[in-house]
Enzyme design. Structure first.
Site, PDB file in Angstrom:
ATOM      1  N   ASP A  59       0.873  -1.212  -0.027  1.00 35.72           N
ATOM      2  CA  ASP A  59      -0.053  -0.079  -0.099  1.00 35.72           C
ATOM      3  C   ASP A  59       1.055   1.226  -0.026  1.00 35.72           C
ATOM      4  OD1 ASP A  59      -2.136   1.754   0.231  1.00 35.72           O
ATOM      5  OD2 ASP A  59      -2.144   1.653   2.419  1.00 35.72           O
ATOM      6  N   GLU A 103      -1.605  -1.526  -4.634  1.00 37.78           N
ATOM      7  CA  GLU A 103      -2.683  -0.882  -4.520  1.00 37.78           C
ATOM      8  C   GLU A 103      -2.402   0.329  -5.419  1.00 37.78           C
ATOM      9  OE1 GLU A 103      -5.292   1.908  -1.425  1.00 37.78           O
ATOM     10  OE2 GLU A 103      -5.053  -0.259  -0.977  1.00 37.78           O
ATOM     11  N   ASP A 147      -2.364   0.987   7.740  1.00 37.10           N
ATOM     12  CA  ASP A 147      -1.689   0.610   6.429  1.00 37.10           C
ATOM     13  C   ASP A 147      -0.942  -0.395   6.175  1.00 37.10           C
ATOM     14  OD1 ASP A 147      -1.794   3.809   5.359  1.00 37.10           O
ATOM     15  OD2 ASP A 147      -1.299   3.771   7.518  1.00 37.10           O
TER      16      ASP A 147
END
Length: 185
Positions: free
Chosen positions: A11, A71, A144
């Site tokens: 991410d 992502e 996260d």
């Protein structure tokens, strides 16, 4: 020998980069690691990008992932934030591409849908479902890292299926071929 592969999920971010690793053995997931890279203490954007690149290379050299799931940046209203996020994603991708590791991008909604069945799920809902799927004893304070892990699990669930964005790269040559209009020769 068992059919094994390791998936690194990322991410990307310039404040926090979350990542997670899973091992797939005979079509079953095993949790390996999740963590985050704290970047808020650095003021220099270029230093942050260098650290993202170096940490991604370090993860690759330590865990030897067979694939990377990342992502994709979502489109927000703040152009400056989008640019920084795109750069963070780009340097993480460059690290993987420099080691010839196939990379697949997933939109945030696709990741949430794969994990929870709801494309509008909250970070907390995604984290709780990952906890159940992978038998995690506890969740980190900052989610996260679970977002990075979610990208890896989404990739596991989508292996063998065509990616709707068509954005999957096996190396620099593949990246250039799919982005001919964006790359100068």
């Amino acid at each position: 020998m068992a059919n094994e592969r390791i998936i690194l999920g990322i991410d990307p971010g310039t404040t926090i980069m979350g990542f997670g690793l899973i091992k797939v053995v005979n079509k079953k997931m095993e949790f390996l690691q999740l963590n985050e890279l704290q970047l808020s203490k650095y003021d220099d954007h270029y230093k942050k990008l260098r650290i993202i690149f170096e940490r991604t290379i370090e993860l690759i050299e330590t865990h030897h992932p067979d694939e990377i799931a990342i992502e994709a940046p979502f489109f927000g209203k703040n152009v400056q934030s989008m640019l920084k996020l795109g750069r963070a994603q780009g340097v993480a991708m460059a690290a993987g591409l420099s080691r010839q590791i196939p990379i697949t991008e997933y939109e945030p909604k696709k990741i949430k849908m794969a994990i929870t069945g709801n494309g509008a799920a909250s970070k907390e809902q995604v984290a709780k479902m990952l906890q159940q799927l992978l038998g995690l004893k506890e969740l980190p304070k900052n989610l996260d890292s679970t977002d990075g892990l979610a990208a890896a699990v989404c990739h596991f669930f989508n292996t063998g299926k065509p990616t709707p964005t068509g954005k999957s790269y096996s190396g620099w040559d593949a990246f250039v071929k799919q982005n001919e209009g964006r790359v100068k020769k």
